[in-house]
Design a protein around this motif. Structure first.
Motif, PDB file in Angstrom:
ATOM      1  N   MET A 197       0.835  -1.176   0.000  1.00 51.61           N
ATOM      2  CA  MET A 197       0.000   0.000   0.000  1.00 51.61           C
ATOM      3  C   MET A 197       0.881   1.242   0.000  1.00 51.61           C
ATOM      4  O   MET A 197       1.871   1.299   0.725  1.00 51.61           O
ATOM      5  CB  MET A 197      -0.878  -0.016   1.254  1.00 51.61           C
ATOM      6  N   LYS A 198       0.537   2.215  -0.808  1.00 57.49           N
ATOM      7  CA  LYS A 198       1.245   3.492  -0.831  1.00 57.49           C
ATOM      8  C   LYS A 198       0.338   4.551  -0.236  1.00 57.49           C
ATOM      9  O   LYS A 198      -0.836   4.624  -0.578  1.00 57.49           O
ATOM     10  CB  LYS A 198       1.632   3.870  -2.244  1.00 57.49           C
ATOM     11  N   LEU A 199       0.909   5.354   0.630  1.00 54.06           N
ATOM     12  CA  LEU A 199       0.167   6.430   1.273  1.00 54.06           C
ATOM     13  C   LEU A 199       0.386   7.720   0.500  1.00 54.06           C
ATOM     14  O   LEU A 199       1.515   8.028   0.102  1.00 54.06           O
ATOM     15  CB  LEU A 199       0.668   6.583   2.715  1.00 54.06           C
ATOM     16  N   ASP A 200      -0.677   8.476   0.258  1.00 58.18           N
ATOM     17  CA  ASP A 200      -0.555   9.771  -0.402  1.00 58.18           C
ATOM     18  C   ASP A 200      -0.223  10.816   0.665  1.00 58.18           C
ATOM     19  O   ASP A 200      -1.102  11.365   1.319  1.00 58.18           O
ATOM     20  CB  ASP A 200      -1.858  10.130  -1.123  1.00 58.18           C
ATOM     21  N   TRP A 201       1.073  11.063   0.845  1.00 56.03           N
ATOM     22  CA  TRP A 201       1.538  11.980   1.892  1.00 56.03           C
ATOM     23  C   TRP A 201       1.080  13.412   1.644  1.00 56.03           C
ATOM     24  O   TRP A 201       0.969  14.194   2.585  1.00 56.03           O
ATOM     25  CB  TRP A 201       3.061  11.921   1.988  1.00 56.03           C
ATOM     26  N   LYS A 202       0.810  13.772   0.402  1.00 56.85           N
ATOM     27  CA  LYS A 202       0.374  15.144   0.090  1.00 56.85           C
ATOM     28  C   LYS A 202      -0.904  15.497   0.854  1.00 56.85           C
ATOM     29  O   LYS A 202      -1.143  16.651   1.186  1.00 56.85           O
ATOM     30  CB  LYS A 202       0.185  15.311  -1.409  1.00 56.85           C
ATOM     31  N   GLU A 203      -1.703  14.489   1.153  1.00 54.04           N
ATOM     32  CA  GLU A 203      -2.943  14.695   1.913  1.00 54.04           C
ATOM     33  C   GLU A 203      -2.662  15.202   3.327  1.00 54.04           C
ATOM     34  O   GLU A 203      -3.514  15.829   3.945  1.00 54.04           O
ATOM     35  CB  GLU A 203      -3.698  13.363   1.973  1.00 54.04           C
ATOM     36  N   TYR A 204      -1.449  14.967   3.826  1.00 49.71           N
ATOM     37  CA  TYR A 204      -1.117  15.322   5.206  1.00 49.71           C
ATOM     38  C   TYR A 204      -0.106  16.468   5.319  1.00 49.71           C
ATOM     39  O   TYR A 204       0.407  16.733   6.402  1.00 49.71           O
ATOM     40  CB  TYR A 204      -0.598  14.078   5.941  1.00 49.71           C
ATOM     41  N   LEU A 205       0.163  17.151   4.209  1.00 49.00           N
ATOM     42  CA  LEU A 205       1.068  18.298   4.257  1.00 49.00           C
ATOM     43  C   LEU A 205       0.530  19.345   5.224  1.00 49.00           C
ATOM     44  O   LEU A 205      -0.687  19.540   5.340  1.00 49.00           O
ATOM     45  CB  LEU A 205       1.250  18.903   2.866  1.00 49.00           C
ATOM     46  N   GLN A 206       1.430  19.991   5.934  1.00 50.26           N
ATOM     47  CA  GLN A 206       1.146  21.020   6.936  1.00 50.26           C
ATOM     48  C   GLN A 206       0.569  20.457   8.230  1.00 50.26           C
ATOM     49  O   GLN A 206       0.185  21.213   9.116  1.00 50.26           O
ATOM     50  CB  GLN A 206       0.225  22.122   6.379  1.00 50.26           C
ATOM     51  N   ARG A 207       0.537  19.144   8.380  1.00 50.10           N
ATOM     52  CA  ARG A 207       0.088  18.508   9.626  1.00 50.10           C
ATOM     53  C   ARG A 207       1.308  18.170  10.471  1.00 50.10           C
ATOM     54  O   ARG A 207       2.399  17.931   9.955  1.00 50.10           O
ATOM     55  CB  ARG A 207      -0.677  17.206   9.352  1.00 50.10           C
ATOM     56  N   MET A 208       1.116  18.119  11.772  1.00 46.77           N
ATOM     57  CA  MET A 208       2.181  17.689  12.677  1.00 46.77           C
ATOM     58  C   MET A 208       2.267  16.171  12.622  1.00 46.77           C
ATOM     59  O   MET A 208       1.246  15.484  12.640  1.00 46.77           O
ATOM     60  CB  MET A 208       1.889  18.133  14.114  1.00 46.77           C
ATOM     61  N   VAL A 209       3.490  15.660  12.522  1.00 43.84           N
ATOM     62  CA  VAL A 209       3.714  14.220  12.500  1.00 43.84           C
ATOM     63  C   VAL A 209       4.805  13.855  13.510  1.00 43.84           C
ATOM     64  O   VAL A 209       5.677  14.660  13.818  1.00 43.84           O
ATOM     65  CB  VAL A 209       4.101  13.702  11.095  1.00 43.84           C
ATOM     66  N   ASN A 210       4.715  12.656  14.007  1.00 40.93           N
ATOM     67  CA  ASN A 210       5.729  12.084  14.892  1.00 40.93           C
ATOM     68  C   ASN A 210       6.200  10.802  14.221  1.00 40.93           C
ATOM     69  O   ASN A 210       5.428   9.861  14.077  1.00 40.93           O
ATOM     70  CB  ASN A 210       5.138  11.804  16.274  1.00 40.93           C
TER      71      ASN A 210
END
Length: 79
Positions: free
Chosen positions: A1-14
């Protein structure tokens, strides 16, 4: 599975890293302990080979590039 990281831009991640960082010695178990490495920041870029985070450390803006192969787990906040 590939995740579309663009959907989470500008979000805080750990990000939990695959690599262990540093080593301490546990005198009770007579064994070495490895610390787990986390990288936390705002996801500002997604590239073919990794993620780019931005955070503040010691009053300075810092950008952190994390290659995909180094990522063990990612927590995404405010989804």
């Amino acid at each position: 599975m590939k995740l579309d990281w663009k959907e989470y831009l500008q979000r805080m991640v750990n990000v939990t890293m695959m690599e262990n960082y540093g080593m301490t010695y546990d005198s009770k178990s007579q064994a070495p302990l490895y610390e787990i490495v986390f990288k936390t920041g705002k996801l500002i870029g997604e590239y073919e080979d990794g993620l780019l985070l931005e955070t503040t450390r010691e009053s300075q803006q810092v950008k952190i590039f994390i290659p995909h192969h180094s990522i063990k787990c990612v927590e995404i906040f405010n989804v």
